[in-house]
Design a protein around this motif. Structure first.
Motif, mmCIF file in Angstrom:
data_model
loop_
_atom_site.group_PDB
_atom_site.id
_atom_site.type_symbol
_atom_site.label_atom_id
_atom_site.label_comp_id
_atom_site.label_asym_id
_atom_site.label_seq_id
_atom_site.Cartn_x
_atom_site.Cartn_y
_atom_site.Cartn_z
ATOM 1 N N UNK A 96 1.017 -1.172 0.148
ATOM 2 C CA UNK A 96 0.041 0.115 -0.010
ATOM 3 C C UNK A 96 0.919 1.144 -0.044
ATOM 4 N N UNK A 97 0.256 2.508 -0.488
ATOM 5 C CA UNK A 97 0.901 3.643 -0.676
ATOM 6 C C UNK A 97 0.750 4.601 0.601
ATOM 7 N N UNK A 98 -0.078 4.041 1.198
ATOM 8 C CA UNK A 98 -0.598 4.785 2.435
ATOM 9 C C UNK A 98 0.373 4.388 3.641
ATOM 10 N N UNK A 99 1.199 5.240 4.260
ATOM 11 C CA UNK A 99 2.288 5.234 5.303
ATOM 12 C C UNK A 99 1.878 4.359 6.041
ATOM 13 N N UNK A 100 0.857 4.594 7.143
ATOM 14 C CA UNK A 100 0.627 3.979 8.225
ATOM 15 C C UNK A 100 0.339 2.514 8.050
ATOM 16 N N UNK A 101 -0.563 2.226 6.937
ATOM 17 C CA UNK A 101 -0.738 1.039 6.703
ATOM 18 C C UNK A 101 0.470 0.108 6.153
ATOM 19 N N UNK A 102 1.222 0.688 5.572
ATOM 20 C CA UNK A 102 2.589 0.118 4.966
ATOM 21 C C UNK A 102 3.322 -0.307 5.905
ATOM 22 N N UNK A 103 3.672 0.851 6.640
ATOM 23 C CA UNK A 103 4.650 0.451 7.919
ATOM 24 C C UNK A 103 4.051 -0.595 8.994
ATOM 25 N N UNK A 104 2.772 -0.450 9.130
ATOM 26 C CA UNK A 104 2.156 -1.316 10.239
ATOM 27 C C UNK A 104 2.289 -2.767 10.000
ATOM 28 N N UNK A 105 2.168 -3.001 8.400
ATOM 29 C CA UNK A 105 2.204 -4.508 7.991
ATOM 30 C C UNK A 105 3.559 -4.794 7.681
ATOM 31 N N UNK A 106 4.578 -3.910 7.567
ATOM 32 C CA UNK A 106 6.089 -4.306 7.399
ATOM 33 C C UNK A 106 6.410 -4.758 8.837
ATOM 34 N N UNK A 107 5.999 -3.758 9.646
ATOM 35 C CA UNK A 107 6.605 -4.044 11.040
ATOM 36 C C UNK A 107 6.036 -5.353 11.718
ATOM 37 N N UNK A 108 4.645 -5.708 11.359
ATOM 38 C CA UNK A 108 4.278 -6.896 11.880
ATOM 39 C C UNK A 108 5.111 -8.335 11.233
ATOM 40 N N UNK A 109 5.159 -8.138 9.768
ATOM 41 C CA UNK A 109 5.537 -9.130 9.369
ATOM 42 C C UNK A 109 7.011 -9.434 9.581
ATOM 43 N N UNK A 110 7.934 -8.477 9.861
ATOM 44 C CA UNK A 110 9.355 -8.483 10.016
ATOM 45 C C UNK A 110 9.546 -9.072 11.632
ATOM 46 N N UNK A 111 8.554 -8.657 12.501
ATOM 47 C CA UNK A 111 8.582 -9.040 13.784
ATOM 48 C C UNK A 111 8.342 -10.269 14.037
ATOM 49 N N UNK A 112 7.149 -10.773 13.455
ATOM 50 C CA UNK A 112 6.851 -12.271 13.512
ATOM 51 C C UNK A 112 7.708 -12.960 13.103
#
Length: 438
Positions: free
Chosen positions: A259-275
């Motif tokens: 997604x190009x939406x900053x909050x949605x993009x970074x939230x998904x990236x953070x979740x995926x990388x942490x898990x």
């Protein structure tokens, strides 16, 4: 050259030579052996060594299987029967432990008089997934697919029937709220209402109403706690629940990461990388030990439900990366074609982008499913008695102390049947969706 000589020399064939069989070394098994086993000196060496190893392995394994004992009450009795039949110290498997403890390996400590419930739940599960996996079946079965999770839960855990019915009513409330609010408040507000109203219904209304209805009409099954679940049934429930829930969640995470939406993009990236950056066993210990510290005092959050949640989140992170690979492999022209047709984002994803991306990702998706299903054996480390945990308990008993391979052969066979079935289905699906483009 004279005319007479020219007339006696034939330049055009007047009769066909009868067909002849090809050389023996160019047909059938001889050709296959020559091309695949003895095509070079290295292949000859490797083939001879491989054949020698197979012969050696079969010479040791076949007597162990063929001389096995299937009817005995303990390992000591099994060895006595072996000595009487085949001689003292002969190679012999003691599969009598499977004959005596198969129900425990399959159902754990589930009450034997209620075995019909998980068996019926499994049969109904096959019926529910059939219209999803195979196109030739009536689409009307999808309605049963949608309500099966509630039927399966009620069959396995029991209790009053009003609880699952009221949970279904929450989805109906959410759907009705969205349909009523969308024309007046817009899609975003309607979506928020469709989420908040069912949550309020489930948290605050379902429990009291279900209790009152159970008093008025006590319809239900005997309640069986999660502590009685075990064996292959436990692994199957966790694996199937994790697969079914992680797939849609993985799709949303993959789309959110692009997604190009900053909050949605970074939230998904953070979740995926942490898990993905932490081993599954750590998340299972988190679900088992640490999660209770963040819950209100006196909260009874079922351990099995906590494990299913953690397994789902872990698999969803890996699934998101697999699907993102499929999205990245899709040519840019497909996105431009969707824009040219005037489709909005969700219609473009649903009708054009995701079907092709998921087709590309089928091998990776099924590989993630198989890995998730096998990883359910890790729950033994947090106190849940999966097949591995029950095998340890069986080997610790006085009757079967010292037995080893027979239990793991049986457990491995069960997992192999499930994983091989998923693998074959993925190959069938790839052939079915093959369009001929490379």
């Amino acid at each position: 050259m004279s005319d007479t000589h020219a007339q006696t020399v034939a330049f055009v064939r007047e009769s066909m030579v009868p067909p002849a069989d090809p050389p023996l070394g160019e047909t059938g098994i001889f050709k296959w052996v020559r091309e695949n086993l003895f095509s070079s000196w290295l292949n000859v060496l490797l083939s001879v060594l491989s054949i020698a190893f197979v012969v050696w392995a079969l010479a040791h394994l076949l007597p162990w299987f063929l001389q096995s004992v299937w009817d005995a009450g303990s390992l000591t009795e099994c060895r006595e029967i072996r000595d009487a039949r085949y001689g003292e110290g002969a190679a012999s498997a003691c599969f009598a432990v499977i004959t005596e403890r198969w129900n425990q390996l399959l159902f754990g400590f589930y009450p034997p008089e209620h075995y019909w419930r998980p068996v019926l739940a499994f049969v109904l599960f096959l019926v529910a997934v059939s219209p999803v996996l195979f196109q030739g079946l009536p689409r009307r079965l999808l309605a049963f697919t949608a309500i099966y999770p509630f039927i399966g839960y009620w069959l396995l855990w029991g209790g009053t029937i009003w609880g699952p019915l009221l949970v279904i009513a929450g989805f109906v409330i959410g759907w009705g709220a969205f349909r009523l609010a969308e024309p007046r408040l817009g899609t975003l507000a309607a979506a928020i209402a469709a989420i908040l109203l069912p949550l309020a219904w489930w948290f605050f209304a379902v429990g009291p109403i279900a209790g009152d209805l159970a008093q008025i009409a006590p319809i239900g099954l005997v309640r069986i706690g999660s502590g009685d679940f075990g064996g292959f049934m436990l692994a199957f429930i966790i694996g199937v629940a994790g697969i079914a829930l992680s797939f849609p969640l993985g799709i949303l995470l993959a789309l959110g990461r692009q997604s190009h939406l900053f909050i949605i993009n970074k939230s998904c990236v953070g979740f995926i990388e942490i898990i993905r950056g932490v081993p599954l066993i750590v998340w299972l210990f988190t679900a088992s030990l640490l999660l209770n510290y963040f819950l209100p005092p006196g909260t009874n959050f079922d351990l099995m439900l906590r494990v299913i949640i953690m397994v789902t989140l872990f698999a969803a992170a890996y699934m998101a990366e697999v699907i993102r690979g499929g999205l990245a492999a899709l040519p840019r022209g497909q996105y431009e074609a969707a824009d040219a047709l005037g489709l909005d984002y969700w219609k473009a994803m649903r009708l054009i982008i995701l079907p092709q991306a998921l087709k590309i990702s089928i091998p990776g998706i099924v590989n993630t499913f198989i890995g998730l299903f096998k990883d359910t054996t890790l729950v033994v480390f947090i106190g849940l008695l999966d097949p591995i945990g029950l095998s340890n308990a069986i080997r610790a008993s006085t009757e079967w102390n010292g037995i080893y391979w027979e239990l793991f052969v049986f457990i491995g066979l069960l997992f192999w049947i499930c994983c091989f079935s998923m693998s074959r289905y993925s190959m069938y699906l790839e052939r079915k969706l093959e369009t001929g483009h490379r």
